[in-house]
Design a protein around this motif. Structure first.
Motif: not given
Length: 250
Positions: A37-48, A73-75, A79-82
């Protein structure tokens, strides 16, 4: 109605992994699902993530099917968390180490549209029934006026209120048939009945068997294996079901 302005829906491919030395457990599969799921986000490494779980609805062979649910939750692009938002995704894994995540639906957080019941459309359309059971409909109590009951009416009432003792006979397997396609094995008989109805409506001949607390749903039966194998591909393309050929238990 177009819901594209309220939800982000995207599809990611299939990832296959081999975990040597042990079978894949549901907990291991959930951890892998979070990465996918994280791999499909804008910033996968920031996913919590928090509160992630799998809502399983069926198992075919050693493959388990259901939905991956939780909050992420991701950036964003700035650059800000959503902030944490709920997500739902189609999810399956096998004990051999294959995983698949598709059709990830992400709630729009503070911008989520609210319906007339005070709940978000994401809650009504995606979350309930997949990640949480839908609430039972409210019972409507019928109030009737107190009317005098005559002897004739009382006698007729007794005749029409006899309990129905008819039992539904289990589906029989025709004699001579040797092969079938198993599409599911479930502990919930009502879910198995719903799946059988869906398959039947789709134009397939289906039956069920119950053994040791498990209800198995089949397509068939067939006199020869070739016909059964032909149905496997049709089930995959028309019903999105993965079945496998088995010998019929007489």
């Amino acid at each position: 109605m177009d819901f594209s302005m309220w939800f982000r829906v995207f599809t990611i491919g299939t990832a296959v992994a081999a975990l040597a030395g042990c079978d894949v457990t549901k907990e291991m599969a959930v951890e892998k699902g979070k990465d996918m799921v994280a791999s499909a986000l804008k910033d996968p490494d920031s996913a919590k993530f928090q509160g992630v779980f799998m809502a399983e609805n069926q198992a075919i062979g050693d493959t388990h099917y259901g939905f991956l649910c939780g909050e992420v939750n991701s950036r964003n692009s700035f650059g800000g968390f959503t902030g944490f938002r709920r997500f739902v995704a189609n999810f399956n894994y096998s004990k051999q180490g294959s995983f698949e995540v598709s059709y990830v639906t992400l709630e729009e957080g503070v911008n989520a549209k609210i319906n007339s019941n005070g709940a978000s459309y994401f809650q009504d359309i995606y979350w309930l029934g997949k990640c949480e059971p839908k609430p039972a409909p409210k019972k409507i109590e019928q109030i009737s006026a107190d009317l005098p009951i005559t002897k004739t009416a009382a006698a007729e009432s007794k005749k029409t209120t006899k309990p129905n003792t008819m039992k539904t006979a289990p589906t029989a397997v025709p004699g001579g048939a040797k092969w079938a396609v198993q599409v599911a094995s479930m502990s919930d008989a009502s879910q198995a009945a719903s799946l059988q109805e869906k398959i039947t409506v789709g134009g397939f001949t289906s039956y069920v068997t119950t053994k040791e607390g498990k209800t198995r749903v089949y397509v068939g039966p067939f006199a020869d294996r070739a016909k059964a194998e032909g149905q496997v591909e049709e089930l995959r393309t028309k019903q999105l079901l993965k079945g496998f050929v088995v010998r019929v238990e007489q």
